[in-house]
Write an enzyme that holds these catalytic residues in place. Structure first.
Site, PDB file in Angstrom:
ATOM      1  N   LEU A   8       0.805  -1.224   0.000  1.00 50.09           N
ATOM      2  CA  LEU A   8       0.000   0.000   0.000  1.00 50.09           C
ATOM      3  C   LEU A   8       0.836   1.272   0.000  1.00 50.09           C
ATOM      4  CD1 LEU A   8      -2.847  -1.052   2.455  1.00 50.09           C
ATOM      5  CD2 LEU A   8      -2.740  -1.258  -0.029  1.00 50.09           C
ATOM      6  N   HIS A  56      -3.693  -4.633  -9.635  1.00 54.96           N
ATOM      7  CA  HIS A  56      -4.763  -3.779  -9.115  1.00 54.96           C
ATOM      8  C   HIS A  56      -6.109  -4.466  -9.379  1.00 54.96           C
ATOM      9  CE1 HIS A  56      -6.631  -0.047  -7.791  1.00 54.96           C
ATOM     10  NE2 HIS A  56      -7.477  -0.185  -8.791  1.00 54.96           N
TER      11      HIS A  56
HETATM   12  C1  GRF Z   1      -5.076  -7.793  -4.041  1.00 50.76           C
HETATM   13  O1  GRF Z   1      -6.452  -7.645  -4.214  1.00 50.76           O
HETATM   14  C2  GRF Z   1      -4.328  -6.842  -4.940  1.00 50.76           C
HETATM   15  O2  GRF Z   1      -4.984  -6.571  -6.135  1.00 50.76           O
HETATM   16  C3  GRF Z   1      -4.267  -5.606  -4.128  1.00 50.76           C
HETATM   17  O3  GRF Z   1      -4.103  -6.046  -2.809  1.00 50.76           O
HETATM   18  C4  GRF Z   1      -4.639  -7.350  -2.654  1.00 50.76           C
HETATM   19  C5  GRF Z   1      -3.583  -8.229  -2.090  1.00 50.76           C
HETATM   20  O4  GRF Z   1      -4.078  -9.485  -1.707  1.00 50.76           O
HETATM   21  N1  GRF Z   1      -3.233  -4.716  -4.608  1.00 50.76           N
HETATM   22  P1  GRF Z   1      -3.084 -10.613  -1.200  1.00 50.76           P
HETATM   23  O5  GRF Z   1      -2.298 -10.052  -0.033  1.00 50.76           O
HETATM   24  O6  GRF Z   1      -2.189 -10.976  -2.342  1.00 50.76           O
HETATM   25  O7  GRF Z   1      -3.951 -11.745  -0.780  1.00 50.76           O
END
Ligand code: GRF
Length: 217
Positions: free
Chosen positions: A80, A99
């Protein structure tokens, strides 16, 4: 790989890059949260796991970690923080993000997690999807490498939509990363992929045939 969340995309990549003949391997998993599920998954797979702040004050630390582990490609999944400019510059055209929507719609600062799916539902859009793109200095902005559509169904909540989108992330991101590894190994640019079979799949209501449907544009 930079991941601060549960790490389900990391797991998908671990599975996709597991075979000995895979075009790449995960050198290190870096998180800005010590309790991230992604770190647990890395340790379980015996892959180096590191924690660093990863913000603007920590650009040198992040870059040092990536270099120490010989990273040639950086993959963001659930990261993030805005990647510091010097790290973006050092990995220009060598950094991918996933994304959970069809950029350039429903992206930008503050558009992450359930907020994305809530915004899609509030807009009345009938289609959302997944985007894999190169990272530049702006949030969710760099060249789009791969996209796949996901329908919004009547009665969807942010949770049901997120789950449908995540299932696509789990094959689209590995497909894009495998292609990028192959391109980098050939000393080529990481370039956009197109889904050769997607029009057919949509028109005929067939499930897309996943990663092998993606070819260089
Ligand atoms: C995913 O939905 C991705 O698109 C977003 O953050 C989420 C991460 O999920 N950027 P994870 O930690 O890989 O389960």
């Amino acid at each position: 790989m930079l991941a601060s969340g549960r790490g389900s995309n990391l797991q998908a990549l671990l599975d996709a890059l597991g075979p000995a003949d895979a075009p790449g391997r995960i050198a290190v998993v870096i998180s800005n949260r010590a309790d991230a599920g992604a770190l647990e998954r890395a340790r379980a797979a015996r892959i180096p796991a590191a924690v660093t702040r990863g913000d603007g004050q920590d650009a040198d630390g992040l870059l040092a970690l990536l270099r120490e582990h010989g990273a040639e490609l950086v993959v963001l999944a659930g990261w993030l923080k805005q990647v510091p400019g010097s790290v973006v510059a050092a990995y220009r055209d060598r950094m991918l993000n996933v994304h959970p929507a069809l950029l350039p719609a429903f992206g930008g600062p503050g558009m992450y997690g359930h907020r994305v799916h809530e915004a899609v539902l509030a807009s009345g859009a009938r289609l959302t999807g997944v985007t894999v793109h190169l990272v530049d200095e702006q949030y969710d902005h760099g060249t789009i490498i791969a996209q796949w559509p996901v329908p919004v169904r009547p009665g969807d909540t942010a949770d049901t939509l997120a789950a449908r989108v995540l299932a696509v992330e789990h094959w689209l991101l590995p497909a894009a990363v495998r292609a990028a590894c192959t391109q980098i190994a050939a000393d080529a640019r990481v370039r956009p992929l197109c889904g050769a079979a997607d029009a057919f799949a949509l028109a005929t209501n067939h499930e897309p045939s996943h990663s092998h449907a993606l070819v260089p544009a």
